[in-house]
Design a protein around this motif. Structure first.
Motif, PDB file in Angstrom:
ATOM      1  N   GLU A 103      20.336 -23.228  16.117  1.00  0.00           N
ATOM      2  CA  GLU A 103      20.052 -22.544  17.374  1.00  0.00           C
ATOM      3  C   GLU A 103      18.539 -22.497  17.584  1.00  0.00           C
ATOM      4  O   GLU A 103      17.766 -22.564  16.643  1.00  0.00           O
ATOM      5  N   GLU A 104      18.126 -22.341  18.848  1.00  0.00           N
ATOM      6  CA  GLU A 104      16.700 -22.278  19.181  1.00  0.00           C
ATOM      7  C   GLU A 104      15.989 -21.205  18.359  1.00  0.00           C
ATOM      8  O   GLU A 104      14.891 -21.428  17.862  1.00  0.00           O
ATOM      9  N   LYS A 105      16.609 -20.052  18.189  1.00  0.00           N
ATOM     10  CA  LYS A 105      15.986 -18.964  17.432  1.00  0.00           C
ATOM     11  C   LYS A 105      15.756 -19.367  15.972  1.00  0.00           C
ATOM     12  O   LYS A 105      14.722 -19.045  15.390  1.00  0.00           O
ATOM     13  N   GLN A 164      12.851 -21.832  15.927  1.00  0.00           N
ATOM     14  CA  GLN A 164      11.613 -21.067  16.079  1.00  0.00           C
ATOM     15  C   GLN A 164      11.194 -20.437  14.752  1.00  0.00           C
ATOM     16  O   GLN A 164      10.027 -20.454  14.393  1.00  0.00           O
ATOM     17  N   SER A 204      11.029 -30.226  22.224  1.00  0.00           N
ATOM     18  CA  SER A 204      12.235 -29.421  22.101  1.00  0.00           C
ATOM     19  C   SER A 204      11.917 -27.966  21.792  1.00  0.00           C
ATOM     20  O   SER A 204      12.584 -27.065  22.298  1.00  0.00           O
ATOM     21  N   SER A 205      10.898 -27.733  20.975  1.00  0.00           N
ATOM     22  CA  SER A 205      10.538 -26.372  20.615  1.00  0.00           C
ATOM     23  C   SER A 205       9.137 -26.376  20.021  1.00  0.00           C
ATOM     24  O   SER A 205       8.587 -27.437  19.717  1.00  0.00           O
TER      25      SER A 205
END
Length: 174
Positions: free
Chosen positions: A16-18, A21, A51-52
């Protein structure tokens, strides 16, 4: 770069993005870097696209959305999010005053390094072009020191890196 700063690809695939991160934050803070960027292959375009990322550098103007005092880690995470929001309003076609009013930052609030970080969101690399594209195509990391003096044919973001005083750039593939 030591092995502890390399994120195994199995930790990123399906994350997941979180979670991504958190991994990027751990890398940037463990080695003292200014920022990390995560490029991902877009199968439709056959290019690596942003992407991030996580920003950990100097802040010219601190604008917080929370009235209470925050830790340095919380401030870095909030700044990364604010930079993404600013990018979305400036570069994603939302130039109206209403769209800009909801963002915590304005362009005047940014350091040169923050501008470099935001500018990186706009880049994409078709392997083997660009530094991330070379790393992806070769399946090994690419390390360039003195990026502020490198020819822009070798490092496409060289002019921006020079204004931001970026000295070293690393693309890691795992």
């Amino acid at each position: 770069m030591d092995e502890s700063s390399i994120i195994p690809v199995w930790k990123v695939i399906g994350a997941e993005e979180k979670e991504i991160q958190g991994l990027l934050k751990a890398v940037v803070q463990s080695v003292g870097w200014t920022y990390t960027l995560f490029w991902q292959l877009c199968p439709q375009r056959r290019k690596l696209v942003w992407s991030s990322g996580f920003y950990n550098g100097a802040i010219k103007t601190r604008k917080t959305t929370q009235p209470a005092e925050v830790t340095a880690e919380e401030a870095s995470l909030e700044r990364s999010q604010q930079l993404m929001e600013l990018y979305q309003t400036l570069f994603a076609g939302e130039s109206s005053m209403e769209a800009r009013a909801c963002t915590a930052l304005s362009p005047e609030d940014l350091t040169d390094t923050e501008w470099f970080y935001v500018l990186c969101f706009t880049y994409s690399f078709k392997p083997p072009s660009g530094m991330p594209g070379k790393a992806y195509a070769r399946r090994k990391h690419v390390w360039i020191s003195g990026t502020n003096e490198v020819d822009s044919k070798i490092f496409s973001r060289a002019i921006s890196a020079k204004s931001a005083k970026i000295q070293v750039n690393v693309s890691v593939i795992n």
